[in-house]
Enzyme design. Structure first.
Site, PDB file in Angstrom:
ATOM      1  CG  ASP A 139       3.134   0.533  -2.245  1.00 15.96           C
ATOM      2  OD1 ASP A 139       3.203   0.998  -3.392  1.00 15.96           O
ATOM      3  OD2 ASP A 139       2.073   0.484  -1.604  1.00 15.96           O
TER       4      ASP A 139
ATOM      5  CD  GLU B 264      -2.874  -5.630  -4.790  1.00 11.54           C
ATOM      6  OE1 GLU B 264      -1.909  -5.283  -5.470  1.00 11.54           O
ATOM      7  OE2 GLU B 264      -3.751  -4.831  -4.392  1.00 11.54           O
TER       8      GLU B 264
ATOM      9  CG  ASP C 140      -1.942   0.777  -7.445  1.00  9.86           C
ATOM     10  OD1 ASP C 140      -1.509  -0.325  -7.063  1.00  9.86           O
ATOM     11  OD2 ASP C 140      -1.684   1.848  -6.872  1.00  9.86           O
TER      12      ASP C 140
END
Length: 812
Positions: free
Chosen positions: A483, A408, A405
């Site tokens: 999300d 990015e 997670d």
């Protein structure tokens, strides 16, 4: 949060700044050919043409003199040397001919047309444009064309009229249709017209815009940095394009079977006691589940590769006990390494210079969950190998799945919300700034994680789930869509998002069932669960503030609906696992838009509120509150309601009645759907209990299915330890025939018989050739072989002794 300041009238459209100064590469000056490429030099810029596969041509444009030397990004699977070409020159053009494709360079402008062996245009004209330190591509958009692909994007299935920016971003704001960037950047566009399709991969991990809005007759591709590196992938069919794209960027390896089971997560399950209580509740309530996730609170002050021994005092014992119960633990691992001189991972990364540095050589430090953190430079092989090896901390405990997670990468408390753009990635000797390399970070982290686990597990298959990625991410990880929120609109949006991810090579994808943020309701959870068990990745996940959303949290009715549909997924695992095998071989998705199977049907071309589960089943979720009816489109053929058996002629819309406990599902005549007995967790993919459900359609109907089996856990399938059972159905006026044969039989599934259930027979059978008739189900259950006709159900039950090949002939 944005306010009305965002639409002040004095703001300029930054996306169009400098567009007017862009001109073509031409006119033509010269050309040369070598073993790698044909390089064509123009007055303003140069391009190179390389045939990297029979149906794929690479076109690289740069302002420099040698575009052929531009290295592919690691998203591209190393292949054979470029195909040899033949160059034919005329006064107006160069024709660069490969085996099945020809690139035609117009001398006046240096635009490129790609044609097939018959001379038909694959793409009519790609205009390569250049200006001061900027490149752009303009491609034709036919009047009736649709645009698919582009990975994880909001909106509907057809992307025509939209604009997206490939820039991996941590987006906590509600995901809405005008959002241009999300966590995944897959710069792969599919142009689909009435009778042909092609794909265009823009291999540039910097910020790149795809604009199908500014010009109704064209799509514009606008990279902010780097070369214009294009791969044109010819069809003519959509399946051809997807399969060839995944041959170029890679296909997933078979995941472990347990990763296909139902998965439960929350941000966070806060203690060992809570995790064990959760697992016992699943088993006590007879709700199948294979995976429990641990979010960031399992760590010691958010240090990766640690456990908080206050909350989780005996993680090794917990993991072993859960494995005995049939559960796997998948912990989260983020890239941010806490800046702490007492923390061994940080100290080692500093001493070996494995973290990202600014262009001046200073360490980049950004704030994430642990506070100030350093970030591994995954572009460097030394770092990737080190990071992969750190996962021994988990594998020694019995963990074989990891959740990546924040990759990015997400960075708090800064304007860009990611690394500073002047961070320099070593990139194995070809340094690039973060501005140029940003979208590769998540893929490279997942690659390091997967390859590390693969080494450490010594033959057991790893599982990696990632939020961020780039083209080719399917080689290393499953993807979830980040999300989302507990909105009915977000449930509906996943259908188009998941289908386009599938068309973009990512077959293993899903969304948080029930929604991550906001408060779900019992009705929304039930409807989302019905849809979510048919997603390739089936995970229920939510944040810490909303209500808990495990299947039993909303009362007995919702719990029973969830139990029923999770159980249906487990019964259909032989079908689902075979679809995963097909995806690993061909790249074709599991969750499919109807247009993939019915590309000439105009009703399918932007249909995105229903989807296909493999080639033979249609799933049509209810995605509005209090709704019990919905329109369902059934394409050509005969379709059966999965629940009632009602027969429908295709090529039309029907009105489906679906009270809260019913998900509309339709199976095509000719389909052969394997089902197994319900279990509370996966064991292996040998299916010791198996029945092939054969959906008959009447005289002239036919179908086939290839059932895949193996141990579901190890890499033995790569050594031939698998079964591939090929089954074919042919129906005639007075009989039907089913033939079966093993294409490969290298795995002992422990099954001594093959069961067939023929549904929707045209009339009562008079005989099943070579088998004795049995009069009741009890006798049939214990018989070695025979047939039984259930007049009440209208179904024929056949049991055969296991054999390498055979046939069944039913006479009416």
């Amino acid at each position: 949060m944005q306010t009305s300041e965002s639409i002040r009238p004095d703001r300029e459209d930054e996306s169009m700044q400098g567009a007017a100064s862009l001109t073509g590469f031409g006119p033509f000056r010269s050309w040369k050919a070598d073993a790698r490429a044909v390089t064509v030099n123009g007055a303003k810029a140069s391009l190179a043409v390389m045939f990297v596969a029979e149906h794929t041509v690479r076109i690289v444009g740069t302002p420099g003199a040698d575009p052929a030397s531009t290295p592919p990004v690691s998203a591209i699977v190393p292949g054979e040397p470029p195909f040899q070409v033949d160059v034919k020159e005329t006064e107006e053009e160069l024709r660069i001919c490969g085996k099945s494709l020809t690139a035609v360079v117009r001398k006046a402008t240096m635009s490129v047309e790609v044609v097939d062996a018959s001379g038909k245009a694959v793409v009519a004209e790609l205009e390569l444009l250049q200006g001061q330190r900027k490149l752009r591509c303009r491609g034709p958009l036919n009047a009736s064309a649709r645009i698919y692909g582009l990975g994880e994007t909001t909106g509907f299935l057809n992307k025509r009229g939209e604009r997206y920016t490939m820039w991996n971003s941590d987006i906590y704001d509600p995901h809405v249709p005008d959002m241009e960037s999300l966590y995944q950047s897959i710069p792969f566009l599919i142009h689909h017209d009435a009778d042909a399709a092609y794909g265009l991969l823009v291999d540039n991990p910097g910020k790149t815009a795809f604009d199908m809005r500014a010009d109704s007759g064209a799509y514009l591709i606008d990279p902010e940095t780097g070369a214009l590196d294009l791969y044109v992938i010819a069809g003519p069919g959509l399946k051809d394009v997807v399969s060839r794209y995944t041959a170029l960027t890679g296909r997933m390896k078979l995941p472990p079977l347990w990763a296909l089971g139902y998965q439960q997560s929350r941000y966070s399950y806060m203690s060992q006691e809570e995790v064990m209580r959760l697992a016992r509740t699943f088993r006590e309530r007879n709700i199948p589940c294979d995976v429990i996730y641990l979010d960031i609170h399992y760590m010691d002050e958010y240090r990766v590769f640690t456990f908080d021994r206050q909350r989780f005092p005996e993680p090794e014992q917990m993991i072993a006990e859960l494995k005995e119960m049939g559960f796997r633990i998948v912990p989260i691992v983020d890239p941010g390494v806490k800046k702490d001189e007492q923390y061994d991972v940080y100290r080692e990364g500093i001493s070996r210079e494995l973290f990202c540095k600014k262009i001046e050589g200073t360490l980049f430090v950004g704030e994430v969950w642990p506070g100030d953190s350093a970030f591994p430079d995954f572009s460097d092989e030394r770092t990737a190998e080190w990071w992969g090896g750190l996962h021994r901390f988990y594998t020694d405990m019995g963990i074989s799945g990891i959740w990546n997670d924040m990759n990015e990468p997400s960075v708090f408390a800064c304007e860009s919300k990611t690394m500073d753009l002047d961070v320099l990635h070593r990139n194995n000797g070809n340094p690039q700034t973060h501005r140029e390399w940003h979208n590769m970070y998540g893929l490279s982290m997942s690659k390091a994680t997967y390859e590390g686990l693969e080494k450490l597990l010594e033959g057991e298959r790893p599982f990696v789930l990632t939020r961020a990625g780039y083209a080719g991410i399917q080689r290393y990880a499953a993807v979830w869509t980040g999300d989302n929120r507990s909105y009915w609109e977000h449930m509906a949006m996943f259908m188009a998002m998941g289908m386009n991810l599938g068309l973009s090579g990512v077959a293993f994808c899903g969304a948080d069932i029930g929604g991550f943020v906001h408060h779900t309701s019992g009705e929304l959870l039930a409807r989302w669960m019905q849809m979510g068990v048919f997603a390739p990745l089936s995970r229920n996940h939510c944040a810490m503030e909303p209500v808990y959303q495990e299947p039993w949290q909303f009362g007995p009715e919702i719990e029973e609906i969830c139990r029923r549909y999770i159980g249906l997924r487990y019964r259909l695992l032989p079908y689902l696992y075979t679809l995963f095998y097909e995806a690993s071989q061909t790249g074709l998705p599991i969750m499919r838009p109807l247009v993939l199977e019915y590309p000439h049907d105009e009703h399918t071309r932007n249909l995105c509120d229903q989807f296909m589960f493999g080639p033979d089943m249609i799933v049509a979720p209810i995605y509005r509150p209090s709704a019990e009816y919905r329109a369902v489109y059934l394409p050509e053929g005969i379709w059966y309601d999965y629940w009632t058996g009602e027969r429908h002629e295709g090529g039309r819309h029907i009105l489906a009645h679906a009270p809260l406990d019913t998900l509309p599902i339709y199976v095509k005549a000719g389909a052969i759907i394997p089902e197994t007995a319900l279990r509370q967790h996966t064991a292996d993919a040998g299916w010791s209990e198996l029945a092939l459900h054969v959906y008959c359609g009447g005289a002239g109907s036919s179908g086939e299915f290839r059932l895949y089996e193996d141990d579901g856990l190890t890499d033995g399938y790569g050594r031939g330890e698998y079964n591939l059972l090929n089954v074919r159905l042919e129906e005639r006026e007075q009989s039907l025939q089913l033939q079966y044969a093993y294409d490969n039989q290298g795995y002992d599934n422990g099954r001594d018989s093959l069961k067939l259930i023929f549904k929707h027979l045209p009339s009562s059978p008079a005989d099943v050739d070579g088998l004795n008739e049995i009069r009741d189900h009890g006798e049939w259950k214990h018989a070695d072989a025979g047939w039984l006709y259930d007049r009440d159900k209208g179904e024929l039950f056949v049991k055969l002794r296991q054999a390498s090949a055979g046939e069944v002939t039913v006479v009416f």
